[in-house]
Design an enzyme around this catalytic site. Structure first.
Site, PDB file in Angstrom:
ATOM      1  N   LYS A  53      10.475  10.927 -34.330  1.00  0.00           N
ATOM      2  CA  LYS A  53      10.382  12.084 -33.418  1.00  0.00           C
ATOM      3  C   LYS A  53      11.693  12.935 -33.434  1.00  0.00           C
ATOM      4  CE  LYS A  53       8.331   8.862 -29.992  1.00  0.00           C
ATOM      5  NZ  LYS A  53       8.271   8.197 -28.808  1.00  0.00           N
ATOM      6  N   GLN A  84      12.333   6.022 -24.301  1.00  0.00           N
ATOM      7  CA  GLN A  84      11.625   5.225 -25.140  1.00  0.00           C
ATOM      8  C   GLN A  84      11.232   3.682 -24.539  1.00  0.00           C
ATOM      9  OE1 GLN A  84      10.198   6.451 -28.089  1.00  0.00           O
ATOM     10  NE2 GLN A  84       9.082   4.416 -28.640  1.00  0.00           N
ATOM     11  N   ASP A  96       6.142  12.701 -22.028  1.00  0.00           N
ATOM     12  CA  ASP A  96       5.509  11.487 -22.305  1.00  0.00           C
ATOM     13  C   ASP A  96       4.173  11.515 -21.481  1.00  0.00           C
ATOM     14  OD1 ASP A  96       6.265   9.924 -24.261  1.00  0.00           O
ATOM     15  OD2 ASP A  96       7.653   8.857 -23.115  1.00  0.00           O
TER      16      ASP A  96
HETATM   17  N1  L34 Z   1       8.237   6.596 -24.078  1.00  0.00           N
HETATM   18  N2  L34 Z   1       7.794   4.962 -25.342  1.00  0.00           N
HETATM   19  C1  L34 Z   1       7.460   6.207 -24.917  1.00  0.00           C
HETATM   20  N3  L34 Z   1       6.487   7.023 -25.200  1.00  0.00           N
HETATM   21  C2  L34 Z   1       5.908   6.906 -26.471  1.00  0.00           C
HETATM   22  O1  L34 Z   1       5.105   7.638 -26.913  1.00  0.00           O
HETATM   23  C3  L34 Z   1       6.066   5.675 -26.932  1.00  0.00           C
HETATM   24  N4  L34 Z   1       5.147   5.050 -28.146  1.00  0.00           N
HETATM   25  C4  L34 Z   1       4.838   3.797 -28.263  1.00  0.00           C
HETATM   26  C5  L34 Z   1       5.984   2.725 -28.197  1.00  0.00           C
HETATM   27  N5  L34 Z   1       6.944   3.258 -27.023  1.00  0.00           N
HETATM   28  C6  L34 Z   1       6.743   4.939 -26.471  1.00  0.00           C
HETATM   29  C7  L34 Z   1       5.620   5.599 -29.178  1.00  0.00           C
HETATM   30  O2  L34 Z   1       6.315   6.584 -29.696  1.00  0.00           O
HETATM   31  C8  L34 Z   1       4.220   3.844 -29.701  1.00  0.00           C
HETATM   32  N6  L34 Z   1       4.793   4.979 -30.347  1.00  0.00           N
HETATM   33  C9  L34 Z   1       4.782   5.255 -31.588  1.00  0.00           C
HETATM   34  C10 L34 Z   1       5.611   6.247 -32.139  1.00  0.00           C
HETATM   35  C11 L34 Z   1       5.676   6.563 -33.581  1.00  0.00           C
HETATM   36  C12 L34 Z   1       4.771   5.736 -34.454  1.00  0.00           C
HETATM   37  C13 L34 Z   1       4.220   4.566 -33.987  1.00  0.00           C
HETATM   38  C14 L34 Z   1       4.205   4.442 -32.543  1.00  0.00           C
HETATM   39  C15 L34 Z   1       4.885   5.983 -35.973  1.00  0.00           C
HETATM   40  O3  L34 Z   1       5.726   6.787 -36.334  1.00  0.00           O
HETATM   41  N7  L34 Z   1       4.250   5.117 -36.772  1.00  0.00           N
HETATM   42  C16 L34 Z   1       4.172   5.150 -38.038  1.00  0.00           C
HETATM   43  C17 L34 Z   1       4.693   4.137 -38.847  1.00  0.00           C
HETATM   44  C18 L34 Z   1       6.107   3.762 -38.519  1.00  0.00           C
HETATM   45  C19 L34 Z   1       6.759   2.512 -38.967  1.00  0.00           C
HETATM   46  O4  L34 Z   1       6.867   2.377 -40.355  1.00  0.00           O
HETATM   47  O5  L34 Z   1       7.308   1.575 -38.412  1.00  0.00           O
HETATM   48  C20 L34 Z   1       2.871   5.369 -38.552  1.00  0.00           C
HETATM   49  O6  L34 Z   1       2.518   5.939 -39.790  1.00  0.00           O
HETATM   50  O7  L34 Z   1       1.774   4.981 -37.919  1.00  0.00           O
END
Ligand code: L34
Length: 292
Positions: free
Chosen positions: A52, A96, A119
């Site tokens: 983020k 988060q 959010d």
């Molecule tokens: N308050 N909590 C709050 N807001 C959110 O919107 C979230 N979420 C979920 C968990 N908790 C939260 C997220 O941000 C899930 N989530 C989230 C954000 C980013 C990614 C995955 C889940 C992400 O960047 N995924 C990458 C891979 C990450 C890795 O390598 O581990 C992708 O390419 O899918």
């Protein structure tokens, strides 16, 4: 089978956001400013929050990361939330999840000013979403509808099956896709742990949304030919052969499901990328005067 390429879409959206930030600068307006609060050291949360912050930089946004130890009390976190509510320089912020067990997540969510709740988790925003009023959409469902829109995937009259009923994904995405207009007008079924014969439902899906939190749970025999698959899962599975010690996999068994699908999101590089972009889109809206 075509990949719904979240990474590529995220790059496109980042460029759009950077252009919007530049237009603001030309008018003498400051960049949108997002703050994120990260409590404790959950390894996955660290990665997500880092993504983020990095995306903010790429879009020319300001960002503030507030890191707190796992021992932070609920009262301390509430004070941080109130300070952010009152800080005129911050357009929007998130706390988060998950939070350490001794902190009540609901109390924290309720303390966030709905106008800064980028959010979209506060009941005011959730209620406005359900009624089709201007609001901040929750990031993951927003990312999913944005992905359907940008790939021109029709939804009207389609059978959508959502597996999982969480407050932050399953429930809101089912509401969004059943609302009037595009992407919506779908016939939505929500399945969950008490559903009898899950596969009977998933096999009917034109669009299948998996948000269960179980690695490779949806298998090829559970879907029909031509299905559009949105995999929200983000599971870490131990794999000592890999440098990180784990591999990331979704709720969908990609190997058996992808050959039957018309479109499918990869994990990583799918919905997760869109989640981050949705947060930035909401932050830009907040900087432009808000929606609530
Ligand atoms: N308050 N909590 C709050 N807001 C959110 O919107 C979230 N979420 C979920 C968990 N908790 C939260 C997220 O941000 C899930 N989530 C989230 C954000 C980013 C990614 C995955 C889940 C992400 O960047 N995924 C990458 C891979 C990450 C890795 O390598 O581990 C992708 O390419 O899918």
């Amino acid at each position: 089978m075509q990949l719904l390429d979240g990474k590529w879409l995220a790059e496109t959206i980042k460029q759009e956001l950077a252009a919007a930030t530049a237009r603001r600068a030309a008018q003498g307006l400051k960049p949108p400013h997002l703050a994120a609060v990260l409590v404790g050291d959950d390894p996955a949360s660290q990665v997500y929050v880092r993504n983020k912050v990095k995306s903010c930089e790429a879009a020319g946004f300001s960002s503030t990361l507030i890191r707190q130890p796992a021992t932070t009390t609920e009262a301390e976190l509430l004070r941080i939330v109130r300070d952010l509510n009152n800080n005129a320089d911050i357009d929007g912020f998130i706390v988060q999840l998950p939070l350490p067990k001794h902190i009540n997540e609901e109390n924290i969510t309720l303390a966030i000013d709905p106008q800064k709740d980028v959010d979209g988790f506060h009941p005011v925003n959730f209620g406005r979403m359900a009624q089709g009023l201007p609001c901040y959409l929750p990031a993951t469902p927003y990312g999913i509808v944005e992905m359907l829109r940008r790939y021109d995937i029709p939804t009207a009259g389609k059978e959508v099956v959502v597996v999982g009923r969480s407050n932050i994904v399953g429930t809101p995405i089912s509401i969004l896709l059943s609302r009037k207009g595009y992407p919506g007008d779908a016939t939505v079924t929500i399945c969950h742990s008490r559903t009898r014969d899950l596969a009977e439902h998933t096999r009917r899906a034109d669009i299948l949304i998996a948000a269960i939190g179980k690695a490779d749970f949806i298998t090829g025999d559970m879907v029909k030919e031509g299905v559009v698959v949105i995999d929200v899962g983000m599971n870490r599975v131990d794999d000592p052969e890999l440098p990180k010690g784990y591999r990331l996999t979704g709720d969908v068994d990609f190997a058996s499901v992808s050959p039957k699908s018309s479109y499918i999101t990869p994990v990583p590089g799918g919905v997760g990328q869109m989640t981050v972009m949705s947060l930035l889109l909401n932050t830009l809206k907040a900087a432009e005067g808000g929606v609530v």
